[in-house]
Motif scaffolding. Structure first.
Motif, PDB file in Angstrom:
ATOM      1  N   TRP A  94       0.599 -17.137 -13.691  1.00 29.79           N
ATOM      2  CA  TRP A  94       0.009 -18.319 -14.361  1.00 29.79           C
ATOM      3  C   TRP A  94      -1.514 -18.215 -14.390  1.00 29.79           C
ATOM      4  CZ3 TRP A  94      -3.289 -22.139 -12.435  1.00 29.79           C
ATOM      5  CH2 TRP A  94      -3.517 -23.221 -13.283  1.00 29.79           C
ATOM      6  N   MET A  95      -2.129 -17.824 -13.253  1.00 26.09           N
ATOM      7  CA  MET A  95      -3.586 -17.695 -13.199  1.00 26.09           C
ATOM      8  C   MET A  95      -4.082 -16.628 -14.161  1.00 26.09           C
ATOM      9  SD  MET A  95      -4.684 -18.069  -9.205  1.00 26.09           S
ATOM     10  CE  MET A  95      -6.369 -17.666  -9.652  1.00 26.09           C
ATOM     11  N   LEU A  96      -3.389 -15.499 -14.204  1.00 24.11           N
ATOM     12  CA  LEU A  96      -3.803 -14.413 -15.099  1.00 24.11           C
ATOM     13  C   LEU A  96      -3.758 -14.850 -16.549  1.00 24.11           C
ATOM     14  CD1 LEU A  96      -2.091 -11.234 -13.595  1.00 24.11           C
ATOM     15  CD2 LEU A  96      -4.546 -11.648 -13.823  1.00 24.11           C
ATOM     16  N   GLN A  97      -2.639 -15.434 -16.961  1.00 19.33           N
ATOM     17  CA  GLN A  97      -2.477 -15.819 -18.353  1.00 19.33           C
ATOM     18  C   GLN A  97      -3.423 -16.952 -18.737  1.00 19.33           C
ATOM     19  OE1 GLN A  97      -0.927 -13.865 -20.339  1.00 19.33           O
ATOM     20  NE2 GLN A  97      -0.245 -12.654 -18.573  1.00 19.33           N
ATOM     21  N   THR A  98      -3.649 -17.887 -17.814  1.00 19.38           N
ATOM     22  CA  THR A  98      -4.585 -18.991 -18.084  1.00 19.38           C
ATOM     23  C   THR A  98      -5.986 -18.458 -18.302  1.00 19.38           C
ATOM     24  OG1 THR A  98      -3.271 -20.553 -16.783  1.00 19.38           O
ATOM     25  CG2 THR A  98      -5.572 -21.122 -17.160  1.00 19.38           C
ATOM     26  N   ASN A  99      -6.420 -17.554 -17.418  1.00 19.47           N
ATOM     27  CA  ASN A  99      -7.769 -17.003 -17.559  1.00 19.47           C
ATOM     28  C   ASN A  99      -7.896 -16.174 -18.832  1.00 19.47           C
ATOM     29  OD1 ASN A  99      -9.856 -17.195 -15.089  1.00 19.47           O
ATOM     30  ND2 ASN A  99      -7.776 -17.433 -14.311  1.00 19.47           N
ATOM     31  N   GLU A 285     -15.327   7.712  -9.014  1.00 19.09           N
ATOM     32  CA  GLU A 285     -15.445   6.664 -10.030  1.00 19.09           C
ATOM     33  C   GLU A 285     -14.076   6.253 -10.573  1.00 19.09           C
ATOM     34  OE1 GLU A 285     -18.284   5.877 -13.961  1.00 19.09           O
ATOM     35  OE2 GLU A 285     -17.885   7.907 -13.254  1.00 19.09           O
ATOM     36  N   MET A 286     -13.856   4.938 -10.669  1.00 18.93           N
ATOM     37  CA  MET A 286     -12.666   4.397 -11.296  1.00 18.93           C
ATOM     38  C   MET A 286     -12.867   4.417 -12.810  1.00 18.93           C
ATOM     39  SD  MET A 286     -10.742   1.705 -12.638  1.00 18.93           S
ATOM     40  CE  MET A 286     -11.517   0.111 -12.373  1.00 18.93           C
ATOM     41  N   LEU A 287     -11.964   5.083 -13.527  1.00 18.77           N
ATOM     42  CA  LEU A 287     -12.159   5.299 -14.962  1.00 18.77           C
ATOM     43  C   LEU A 287     -11.184   4.515 -15.837  1.00 18.77           C
ATOM     44  CD1 LEU A 287     -12.724   9.179 -14.892  1.00 18.77           C
ATOM     45  CD2 LEU A 287     -14.464   7.375 -14.960  1.00 18.77           C
ATOM     46  N   ARG A 288     -10.326   3.719 -15.250  1.00 23.76           N
ATOM     47  CA  ARG A 288      -9.366   2.950 -16.041  1.00 23.76           C
ATOM     48  C   ARG A 288     -10.063   1.845 -16.829  1.00 23.76           C
ATOM     49  NH1 ARG A 288      -4.068   2.215 -12.043  1.00 23.76           N
ATOM     50  NH2 ARG A 288      -3.327   4.355 -12.279  1.00 23.76           N
ATOM     51  N   ASP A 289      -9.576   1.580 -18.026  1.00 27.23           N
ATOM     52  CA  ASP A 289     -10.124   0.537 -18.892  1.00 27.23           C
ATOM     53  C   ASP A 289      -9.363  -0.755 -18.617  1.00 27.23           C
ATOM     54  OD1 ASP A 289     -11.364  -0.917 -20.803  1.00 27.23           O
ATOM     55  OD2 ASP A 289     -10.639   0.233 -22.525  1.00 27.23           O
ATOM     56  N   LEU A 290      -9.895  -1.585 -17.718  1.00 27.63           N
ATOM     57  CA  LEU A 290      -9.225  -2.815 -17.296  1.00 27.63           C
ATOM     58  C   LEU A 290     -10.082  -4.027 -17.639  1.00 27.63           C
ATOM     59  CD1 LEU A 290      -8.158  -1.644 -13.720  1.00 27.63           C
ATOM     60  CD2 LEU A 290      -6.700  -1.746 -15.748  1.00 27.63           C
ATOM     61  N   ASP A 291      -9.437  -5.141 -17.986  1.00 25.71           N
ATOM     62  CA  ASP A 291     -10.207  -6.351 -18.255  1.00 25.71           C
ATOM     63  C   ASP A 291     -10.593  -7.030 -16.949  1.00 25.71           C
ATOM     64  OD1 ASP A 291      -7.949  -7.769 -17.386  1.00 25.71           O
ATOM     65  OD2 ASP A 291      -7.255  -8.200 -19.416  1.00 25.71           O
ATOM     66  N   SER A 292     -11.593  -7.906 -17.014  1.00 24.49           N
ATOM     67  CA  SER A 292     -12.096  -8.544 -15.797  1.00 24.49           C
ATOM     68  C   SER A 292     -11.068  -9.491 -15.191  1.00 24.49           C
ATOM     69  CB  SER A 292     -13.400  -9.296 -16.083  1.00 24.49           C
ATOM     70  OG  SER A 292     -13.197 -10.302 -17.050  1.00 24.49           O
ATOM     71  N   GLU A 293     -10.184 -10.066 -16.040  1.00 21.21           N
ATOM     72  CA  GLU A 293      -9.164 -10.972 -15.524  1.00 21.21           C
ATOM     73  C   GLU A 293      -8.214 -10.273 -14.548  1.00 21.21           C
ATOM     74  OE1 GLU A 293     -10.932 -12.798 -18.980  1.00 21.21           O
ATOM     75  OE2 GLU A 293      -9.965 -10.853 -18.735  1.00 21.21           O
ATOM     76  N   SER A 294      -8.014  -8.971 -14.740  1.00 18.30           N
ATOM     77  CA  SER A 294      -7.103  -8.246 -13.839  1.00 18.30           C
ATOM     78  C   SER A 294      -7.665  -8.145 -12.428  1.00 18.30           C
ATOM     79  CB  SER A 294      -6.789  -6.853 -14.397  1.00 18.30           C
ATOM     80  OG  SER A 294      -7.953  -6.061 -14.492  1.00 18.30           O
ATOM     81  N   LYS A 295      -8.932  -8.507 -12.238  1.00 20.02           N
ATOM     82  CA  LYS A 295      -9.477  -8.560 -10.887  1.00 20.02           C
ATOM     83  C   LYS A 295      -8.828  -9.673 -10.070  1.00 20.02           C
ATOM     84  CE  LYS A 295     -13.970  -6.428 -11.833  1.00 20.02           C
ATOM     85  NZ  LYS A 295     -15.437  -6.559 -11.774  1.00 20.02           N
ATOM     86  N   LEU A 296      -8.131 -10.601 -10.770  1.00 20.36           N
ATOM     87  CA  LEU A 296      -7.405 -11.668 -10.098  1.00 20.36           C
ATOM     88  C   LEU A 296      -5.946 -11.312  -9.845  1.00 20.36           C
ATOM     89  CD1 LEU A 296      -8.712 -14.677 -12.239  1.00 20.36           C
ATOM     90  CD2 LEU A 296      -9.536 -13.990  -9.977  1.00 20.36           C
ATOM     91  N   ASP A 297      -5.506 -10.172 -10.340  1.00 19.13           N
ATOM     92  CA  ASP A 297      -4.088  -9.811 -10.319  1.00 19.13           C
ATOM     93  C   ASP A 297      -3.662  -9.328  -8.931  1.00 19.13           C
ATOM     94  OD1 ASP A 297      -1.516  -9.101 -10.846  1.00 19.13           O
ATOM     95  OD2 ASP A 297      -1.982  -7.716 -12.493  1.00 19.13           O
ATOM     96  N   ARG A 298      -2.801 -10.123  -8.279  1.00 17.03           N
ATOM     97  CA  ARG A 298      -2.326  -9.778  -6.943  1.00 17.03           C
ATOM     98  C   ARG A 298      -0.884  -9.297  -6.966  1.00 17.03           C
ATOM     99  NH1 ARG A 298      -1.988 -14.491  -4.384  1.00 17.03           N
ATOM    100  NH2 ARG A 298      -1.645 -13.468  -2.370  1.00 17.03           N
TER     101      ARG A 298
END
Length: 333
Positions: A94-99, A285-298
């Protein structure tokens, strides 16, 4: 004639769940620390936000003289930080999709952490989780003059000063770690050591400038905010993500520039007769292309995948580094 192990300082960048990459890289480094004929000594660790937690766990294990324990602490903390229960997984999604939805709409609804009990609850949960893994009462008796140095980055929101708590001048306490991880949109500022602190992502991510005090021959930076992107960001979510990445790296590159400038002066003989020596800076170095919202993904699968990726990147780095291929301060790619 025996060759002394190279002296290495490790700087751990933080950023929410992406920091599981940092944990995985640290695990692999620790597991290879005593490889016969290729030994290196960890003389300092630094970190900010989630990176401060990773640095703390590794440092605590090293204080006990137990590399395997340091690895287990990193694994168990990130297991505990994962959304394992059905309720937690529903809330996480829910948090991921809301953000993501409100990010696409142009902005997320915000409420001051001082106006919601959720902030205090989340802070207490984080405190409990850290204290389950680290006995802060034991640290003072474990720290010796020969122990690795620990630096924890935070920002004093009142004075505007960038702070690096140091095990060489400060008694390391859980409040310092909470201060380094106090994202201001989620947590109240942490009052400790006479200051009022926010997440160190706004200052030093991670602290680097003081690492030379531990006399390392090399600094290994575990970086999760990528320096480059494959294409120009044009959508608002992509623009916001890139802005956050550049902001997160700003202080890091400034501090690395400071060290590289000293290296130039040493090489030119300008600092001849002083204590300064060349310190090579190298990157995992982390090279994956990830969005900032995924920083909340637990989600446990996401956390484990990021840890495994960190281990893979560190293994590739070490394979080159310990065989003498990587050198000269370039980034491992």
């Amino acid at each position: 004639m025996a060759i002394s192990p190279r002296r290495v300082a490790i700087a751990c960048q933080g950023g929410g769940s992406h920091t599981a990459f940092t944990a995985g890289a640290l695990k692999k480094i620790l597991e290879n620390k005593d490889t016969e004929g290729r030994e290196f000594e960890i003389v300092a660790l630094s970190g900010t936000s989630g990176g401060s937690i990773c640095a703390l766990l590794a440092w605590y294990g090293l204080l006990m003289g137990d590399t395997a324990e340091a690895v287990e602490l990193l694994e168990s903390f990130w297991r505990d930080n994962s959304a394992d229960s059905f309720r937690e997984r529903i809330l996480n999604e829910w948090m991921l999709q809301t953000n993501r939805f409100f990010g696409n709409a142009g902005g997320t609804p915000t409420i001051s952490p001082y106006l919601t009990p959720t902030s205090a609850w989340a802070s207490d949960q984080l405190r409990d989780m850290i204290e389950r893994h680290v006995d802060f009462e034991r640290i003072e008796e474990l720290v010796k003059p020969s122990s690795p140095m620990l630096l924890i980055g935070a920002a004093d929101v009142v004075s505007g000063e960038f702070k690096a708590f140091s095990s060489r001048r400060d008694r390391i306490e859980v409040e310092m770690i909470l201060a380094s991880a106090a994202l201001p949109t989620m947590f109240e500022a942490v009052h400790t050591n006479g200051g009022v602190y926010w997440d160190g992502l706004f200052s030093q991510n991670p602290p680097v400038r003081e690492l030379p005090d531990a006399k390392p021959e090399e600094i290994w930076v575990i970086q999760i905010d990528p320096q480059g992107r494959a294409a120009e960001p044009k959508t608002m979510p992509d623009i916001m993500d890139r802005r956050n990445e550049l902001s997160g790296n700003l202080s890091l590159y400034q501090e690395i520039y400071f060290i590289e400038k000293i290296n130039e002066w040493v090489a030119e003989g300008v600092l001849s007769g002083t204590k300064h020596e060349v310190i090579e800076v190298k990157w995992i170095e982390m090279l994956r292309d990830l969005d900032s919202e995924s920083k909340l993904d637990r989600d446990p699968r996401f956390i484990q995948s990021m840890m495994a990726y960190g281990e893979d990147r560190a293994a590739a780095f070490l394979a080159d580094e310990l065989s003498g291929v990587v050198g000269g301060g370039g980034k491992a790619g």
